[in-house]
Scaffold this active site. Structure first.
Site, PDB file in Angstrom:
ATOM      1  N   ARG A 264       0.871  -1.171   0.000  1.00 52.01           N
ATOM      2  CA  ARG A 264       0.000   0.000   0.000  1.00 52.01           C
ATOM      3  C   ARG A 264       0.919   1.236   0.000  1.00 52.01           C
ATOM      4  NH1 ARG A 264      -0.783   2.572   5.154  1.00 52.01           N
ATOM      5  NH2 ARG A 264      -1.792   0.776   6.090  1.00 52.01           N
ATOM      6  N   HIS A 268      -3.369   4.356   4.996  1.00 46.30           N
ATOM      7  CA  HIS A 268      -4.486   3.417   5.167  1.00 46.30           C
ATOM      8  C   HIS A 268      -5.772   4.058   4.661  1.00 46.30           C
ATOM      9  CE1 HIS A 268      -7.483   0.853   6.980  1.00 46.30           C
ATOM     10  NE2 HIS A 268      -7.910   1.843   7.736  1.00 46.30           N
ATOM     11  N   TYR A 277       4.918   6.008  10.985  1.00 46.23           N
ATOM     12  CA  TYR A 277       5.230   4.621  11.344  1.00 46.23           C
ATOM     13  C   TYR A 277       6.062   3.857  10.322  1.00 46.23           C
ATOM     14  CZ  TYR A 277       0.889   3.860   8.612  1.00 46.23           C
ATOM     15  OH  TYR A 277      -0.067   3.869   7.640  1.00 46.23           O
TER      16      TYR A 277
END
Lengths: 390, 336
Positions: A264, A268, A277
């Protein structure tokens, strides 16, 4: 046999099927070539166009969210090959149960462009009629749809059809009980269902290592379900393994688990900040494996992707994006009494009473132009019908 | 008329639904060869086959989740949850999927799923085998919730639940499974009392006593006992917990002026609270006394040797009646 030390125990790395390298070279694979032998030049170009268009849809929807036209959007940037390769392998009468990220699959199923954004604009709880495109409305609860696909597949068996149900889910979903229960039910009844896991490496901020200590594809054999791991950024390989799984299911072979290893590239959802992160270097590593670039390289090398063709694909993508934007912005706000619609399929005294009270309340505003009277008139008609029904 | 136990009546209703619609499928743990732990599905698998009466893996979310998929495909699944306390693993599929699918899809997808739940206590069972979880589901929009109290309703309402295009939680009071009653199997379903309605089982003029499921018989016994003391109780079997047939209760309370609601489930946030509040809203000026609830305590269902102190019995219900009648008793004057 040599003594095995637990710390050195290798469970055996599972092969990853690949037919196109990241550089765009075609690999030969005796097991899978036959499954895409019929994919000619025009079909390859069509797959390329699909991926470009889907990426453009994704980019446009992300922009619409940034401009305040959508409340949220879950980007699929980087996962185009996994979705197109599998989505284009399906037959019209197969049935898809997906999560919220499979907008590329929905496009392949023929979803109306505006239907892709209704939910995220907040006008309805779902976009399309599932039976119109044989795809359930996207699931938000992680992994719940794998059971729905399995149940649907059991129904297909009962009907004597050779259609197949396909469940799409992410690596994070494999931690959910429902996915594990779905694997058990599918194996028990040998249901014609494909579990298509897009391992995009991240479940919001949680890396796949937090979900799986071994390749996700290794799990299914423990349930009695054959599995295959495929390069999810290789549209041809994804199509090949999906076709194999579909063929197994149609022939009574039961379920198959596919792990499409992909990435990805974006957040998100548009509410997320992946820079908190994950390292930029990781994203760059995966950018070199881009699914569209590799097919473009292969097609260019073979002289198929001419400048003219490339421009035509871009023009198509721009036109689709413009249509998406226009459809999104033109979506009307729902009428107030619509909150009560479709809670039940038959008359329900509890809802009827609350609907009646709320309608009376809204009518106290009639005259100050804050409530569309047409909505209330429509409600009155519905309410009369409801009274007759009960 | 036939004399049947409630368990046999449900079995007969299931058989009739299976025979009349080949899209009806039963699914659950141990429902096939064993016929269910209460034998409610006895003989149905041998009659209709393993595709119509499916033994499932031991996974409640799996049962309800696959039922959703079957309903998507046009089937009418009837799921048996083996015991009340085992329904919680399926809670997500029930409230997030089964209940909302029709709303989510704007009517495109129907969920005609019946969820049979043997519930409530009084049989000396182990933990997790005596819960009364009905309020959780009565609270969830999109679900219909019913509870049966006698073989006739059990027979009729299971067929109505299966025929209903909405999902129905069908609560079976397990301590009533083996009580016999007259069952009319000949009246067509369309002519039977509608599933969503309450029923006056004992007429009276002083107090309206509302109960459902396992406590209906206790309420009827209370009416007999009270009449010996000159108090006339009208007992209403609620039958439908979502929606509640308030019109029937309102008509009764306007006549009696007093309301007692009895159920075995815990008091807080229960059906008794809903009925009391709604009746107070609609009958405030008719009430001679505040509605009184007689319920299980707000505790986990206790061990077998303690359940008699938890489940409302005849005396506790009569105590509630005394309170609304302003008759002296142990709780007179208690403001809680």
């Amino acid at each position: 046999m040599d003594e095995i030390h637990l710390g050195e125990l290798h469970l055996g790395d599972i092969d990853t099927v690949q037919l196109l390298t990241p550089e765009g070279s075609r690999l030969s694979d005796a097991r899978y070539d036959a499954w895409v032998a019929d994919v000619g030049d025009e079909q390859l170009l069509a797959l390329y166009e699909d991926m470009v268009v889907i990426r453009r849809i994704d980019t446009e929807a992300t922009a619409l969210q940034r401009q305040g036209e959508l409340g949220l959007w879950p980007p699929l940037l980087g996962q185009e090959a996994a979705q197109v390769g599998s989505g284009r392998a399906l037959r019209r009468d197969d049935f898809v149960f997906s999560s919220y990220r499979e907008n590329g699959v929905a496009y392949c199923r023929g979803a109306d462009l505006t239907d892709l954004v209704r939910v995220w604009r907040g006008t309805t709880a779902s976009g399309w009629d599932p039976y119109a495109i044989n795809m359930a409305t996207p699931q938000v609860i992680i992994g719940a749809q794998t059971l729905h696909a399995t149940g649907y597949a059991i129904g297909v068996q009962n009907d004597g059809s050779d259609a197949v149900a396909v469940a799409y889910f992410g690596d994070g979903a494999t931690s959910e009980g429902d996915v594990n229960e779905a694997l058990i039910f599918a194996a028990t009844y040998s249901a014609p269902v494909i579990f298509f896991c897009q391992n995009n490496q991240w479940a919001i901020s949680e890396p796949v290592k937090l979900q799986a200590q071994r390749p996700v594809a290794e799990r299914a054999p423990g349930f009695g379900i054959p599995s295959v791991r495929v390069d999810g950024n290789d549209v041809l390989a994804v199509m090949a393994v999906t076709r194999l799984a579909l063929d197994r299911a149609r022939g009574g072979g039961g379920p198959t688990f596919i792990e499409a290893v992909t990435y990805r590239m974006g957040p998100h959802t548009t509410a997320d900040d992946p820079t908190r992160y994950r390292d930029a270097s990781e994203v760059e590593t995966w950018r070199a494996k881009d699914p569209i670039a590799r097919l473009a390289a292969y097609l260019s090398e073979r002289g198929l992707l001419t400048d003219e063709r490339s421009e035509a694909v871009s023009a198509k993508a721009d036109a689709v994006a413009a249509e998406l934007r226009a459809g999104c912005i033109a979506l009307p706000d729902p009428e107030p009494m619509a909150v009560f619609d479709h809670v039940y399929s038959t008359a329900h005294t509890g809802i009827s009473r609350q609907r009646d009270h709320y309608s009376r309340y809204l009518r106290t505003f009639v005259g100050d132009d804050t409530t569309p009277s047409a909505a209330l008139d429509q409600h009155d008609t519905l309410h009369q019908q409801d009274r007759k029904a009960s | 008329m036939t004399t049947l136990t409630m368990a046999k009546a449900i079995n007969a209703g299931l058989r009739r639904s299976l025979a009349s619609d080949d899209k009806v499928v039963l699914m659950g743990e141990d429902i096939g060869k064993l016929g269910g732990v209460y034998r409610v599905t006895d003989g149905l698998q041998s009659e209709f086959g393993e595709r119509r009466v499916m033994d499932t893996p031991l996974a409640e979310s799996g049962i309800l989740g696959t039922a959703v998929g079957l309903a998507y495909r046009g089937f009418r699944p009837v799921c048996e949850i083996q015991f009340d306390g085992f329904i919680y693993p399926a809670f997500d599929q029930i409230v997030s999927q089964v209940a909302r699918m029709h709303y989510r899809t704007r009517g495109a997808v129907k969920m005609p799923i019946t969820i049979r739940v043997p519930f409530a206590g009084g049989i000396g069972a182990a933990e997790h085998h005596s819960d009364s979880p009905e309020a959780y589901f009565a609270h969830a929009a999109g679900l219909r919730v019913v509870s049966v109290a006698d073989p006739q309703d059990a027979y009729t309402m299971i067929q109505q639940a299966i025929a209903c295009d909405d999902p129905v939680l069908y609560f079976e009071p397990k301590r009533r499974y083996h009580v016999k009653g007259e069952v009319d199997e000949l009246t067509p379903l369309d002519d039977a009392r509608p599933m969503g309605t309450a029923k006056i089982v004992t007429s009276g003029s002083d107090v309206t006593l509302v109960a459902y499921g396992p406590l209906v018989q206790t309420a009827k016994d209370a009416a007999v006992a009270a009449s010996d003391e000159g108090v006339s109780i009208e007992v209403i079997d609620l039958r439908s917990l979502a929606p509640v047939d308030f019109d029937t209760v309102v008509a009764s309370v306007r006549k009696t002026g007093r309301l007692v609601v009895a159920h075995e489930a815990a008091q807080s946030g229960g059906l008794g609270a809903e009925v009391s509040a709604s009746i107070t809203e609609r009958c405030f000026y008719y009430l001679e006394h505040a509605p009184v609830r007689v319920t299980g305590h707000d505790i986990p269902y206790p061990p077998a040797k303690l359940e008699q102190y938890h489940v409302p019995d005849l005396d506790r219900i009569l105590d509630g009646v005394d309170r609304v009648m302003d008759r002296p008793n142990s709780l007179t004057g208690v403001e809680d």
